[in-house]
Scaffold this active site. Structure first.
Site, PDB file in Angstrom:
ATOM      1  N   SER A 150       0.846  -1.191   0.000  1.00 60.31           N
ATOM      2  CA  SER A 150       0.000   0.000   0.000  1.00 60.31           C
ATOM      3  C   SER A 150       0.880   1.238   0.000  1.00 60.31           C
ATOM      4  O   SER A 150       2.073   1.186   0.256  1.00 60.31           O
ATOM      5  CB  SER A 150      -0.898  -0.005   1.234  1.00 60.31           C
ATOM      6  N   LYS A 151       0.216   2.334  -0.274  1.00 59.26           N
ATOM      7  CA  LYS A 151       0.876   3.630  -0.297  1.00 59.26           C
ATOM      8  C   LYS A 151       1.567   3.883   1.038  1.00 59.26           C
ATOM      9  O   LYS A 151       2.670   4.423   1.089  1.00 59.26           O
ATOM     10  CB  LYS A 151      -0.234   4.635  -0.590  1.00 59.26           C
ATOM     11  N   ARG A 152       0.957   3.459   2.111  1.00 59.23           N
ATOM     12  CA  ARG A 152       1.537   3.681   3.434  1.00 59.23           C
ATOM     13  C   ARG A 152       2.830   2.885   3.657  1.00 59.23           C
ATOM     14  O   ARG A 152       3.729   3.333   4.343  1.00 59.23           O
ATOM     15  CB  ARG A 152       0.522   3.379   4.540  1.00 59.23           C
ATOM     16  N   GLY A 208       5.048   2.391   1.462  1.00 67.73           N
ATOM     17  CA  GLY A 208       6.099   3.175   0.832  1.00 67.73           C
ATOM     18  C   GLY A 208       6.620   4.231   1.788  1.00 67.73           C
ATOM     19  O   GLY A 208       7.829   4.368   1.987  1.00 67.73           O
ATOM     20  N   TYR A 239       3.868   4.997  -5.894  1.00 65.32           N
ATOM     21  CA  TYR A 239       3.180   5.580  -7.053  1.00 65.32           C
ATOM     22  C   TYR A 239       4.156   5.746  -8.223  1.00 65.32           C
ATOM     23  O   TYR A 239       5.364   5.831  -8.020  1.00 65.32           O
ATOM     24  CB  TYR A 239       2.589   6.935  -6.681  1.00 65.32           C
TER      25      TYR A 239
END
Ligand code: GLU
Length: 509
Positions: A266-268, A270, A278
């Site tokens: 997930s973005k978190r 990263g 992204y």
């Protein structure tokens, strides 16, 4: 086999930045389309206006451009099956929802938000905290299955707010063949009566995706595994609308997992682990928060694409480096794995390093130019290209050309004196005086000739090569680093080298 022209689509909802899994979906669609000389369509699925985020569509277009995966048809470039933005297609969906109602596969539901809430309150149990509107519950709600025809007509005539829901069969197996996962079966009792048309007349994703895949003559629908639970709804809609013969072949692509394999990346993750998730930087328009992207982190698009291709696919050999052309010819869904692919940032960096190492010097110089501009350094493009060529094998990212080659652009102000001073003496000083004078006649000499002359002089003066070569390097670069010394000399040129010798001698006194 039929001989329909292959048409695939990437159908994102414009709700934010594009996760690398999304770009991999684009890539696999693109590769398949190009391999079959088919069409790659970009369709913007923006029917959920509450989730619409300004700028997200432009961001998607820019991502595809950066990656070189540009669609043949899209809102931007148009095409024969437009419009390609679902919000602009709003009027055409209702007729299909009505057709389903007439055929008994869908129904009008007039339940108010309060009624829905009280149903959930009434039916919730610890095991089932959010009860769904399904084949059991619908019998107790206010819809065209429970109300009389007259009541329904009356409510419709009075424009009573209502939705249209699919009527899920109570007890059926739905089976289809997924091109990645093989035969997949769902039982209809697991699926609720999804809303197809909302009270404002907008279709939901489920209706719109089916209608548009049909109208846009999509032959293959590849999407992330997270959409697998929606597949039974879509399959039934294809069937209920009488379009089964034209249904695309499905492939649900494996998830991209956290580095430890524990769940979807997930973005978190990263933010937590310090790498981008992204494709490009995304700035949330509401909060102003920036989520970092691979582009801004210094990835070359070709390396990014190659890395993504290997997340869930290989060609059956050990080969890992593939050009886009090779991927187009070699890609096959049969070789896409069912299991999720663990993301490994070190491996991603390795791909970038490979591409930087093998990229031509002129292109690297052009990519590096912004870094020089930012530092206020001016240098001729040829010179920058030579520098890039000398240091690229050490670089994982373009901006590291500076870290490994800054001394090509500025004379060192400090030296690794500890490496020189203890062994410094008058003989060495004298050697460099002579060497500097000799260099005057060596301008434009290639590195090999410079090295030969330096060696000969050292021998003549009874100095070991190593004893003078290290101080020489340090005069030129400031430290024990950099490409081969005589390549540095040949690049800096004799005049600059002599300046640096003079400056170094003064410092080593
Ligand atoms: N609109 C869906 C998404 O946001 C598309 C899923 C599909 O490809 O069917 O990913």
């Amino acid at each position: 086999m039929d001989h329909k022209k292959v048409r695939v689509r990437f159908a994102p909802s414009p709700t934010g930045g594009l996760h690398l899994g999304g770009v991999r979906t684009v890539l696999f669609n693109y590769l398949f389309a190009k391999q079959h000389k088919g069409d790659f369509v970009l369709r913007i699925e923006d029917t959920d206006q509450t989730r619409y985020v300004p700028g997200a569509e432009e961001y998607i277009n820019e991502c595809l451009r950066w990656c070189g995966l540009t669609p043949d048809e899209s809102p931007e470039v148009g095409g024969p099956f437009g419009p390609y933005r679902q919000s602009e297609r709003k009027p055409l969906y209702r007729q299909y929802a009505e057709q389903l109602v007439k055929a008994g596969h869908a129904y009008y539901a007039f339940d108010t938000p309060e009624e829905l809430e009280s149903m959930r309150e009434r039916l919730k149990t610890p095991e089932n905290p959010s009860p769904q509107y399904n084949h059991v519950v619908r019998a107790k709600m206010r819809n065209s299955l429970t109300l009389s025809d007259a009541e329904v007509q009356d409510l419709l005539a009075k424009n009573t707010p209502h939705v249209i829901r699919i009527s899920m069969p109570a007890n059926e197996d739905i089976t289809f063949t997924d091109l990645v996962r093989g035969e997949v079966t769902f039982h209809t009792s697991q699926v609720d009566d999804k809303v197809l048309l909302k009270a404002d007349g907008m279709p939901t994703y489920h209706l719109a995706v089916v209608v548009d895949d049909y109208l846009m003559k999509i032959t293959h629908a590849f999407r992330g595994e997270e959409w697998l639970p929606s597949a039974p709804v879509h399959l039934l809609l294809w069937k209920f609308l009488g379009w089964e013969a034209d249904m695309p072949q499905w492939a649900h692509l494996p998830l991209i997992l956290k580095p430890d394999g524990n769940g979807k990346l997930s973005k978190r993750d990263g933010d937590r682990l310090g790498f981008p998730v992204y494709a490009m930087n995304w700035r949330d328009p509401a909060s102003g928060d920036i989520t970092k992207g691979f582009r801004e982190r210094g990835f070359l698009p070709e390396a990014f694409i190659n890395m993504l291709a290997m997340l869930g696919w290989n060609d059956g050999t050990e080969q890992e480096i593939f050009s886009l052309e090779e991927l187009i010819s070699k890609f096959s869904l049969e070789r896409v794995h069912k299991a999720g692919a663990k993301f490994d940032f070190e491996k991603a960096k390795w791909f970038n390093h490979q591409y930087i190492h093998h990229k031509d010097n002129e292109s690297l110089a052009a990519l590096f130019q912004p870094v020089l501009d930012e530092k206020g350094v001016t240098a001729a493009p040829d010179y920058v290209a030579t520098v890039a060529g000398l240091v690229k094998e050490r670089c994982y990212f373009v901006n590291e050309i500076w870290d490994h080659g800054f001394f090509f652009f500025q004379s060192p102000d400090t030296y690794d004196e500890a490496a020189v001073k203890p062994k410094w003496n008058a003989d060495k000083d004298a050697f460099f005086q002579v060497w500097s004078a000799q260099l005057e006649s060596l301008s434009a000499a290639p590195a090999a000739d410079l090295e030969a002359a330096f060696k000969a002089l050292a021998a003549e003066k009874n100095l070991k090569m190593g004893d003078v070569q290290l101080p020489f390097r340090i005069m030129l670069t400031g430290g024990k680093f950099g490409p081969p010394v005589f390549d540095i000399v040949a690049t800096l040129g004799v005049a600059e080298t002599r300046n640096r010798i003079a400056k170094g001698l003064a410092a080593f006194q």
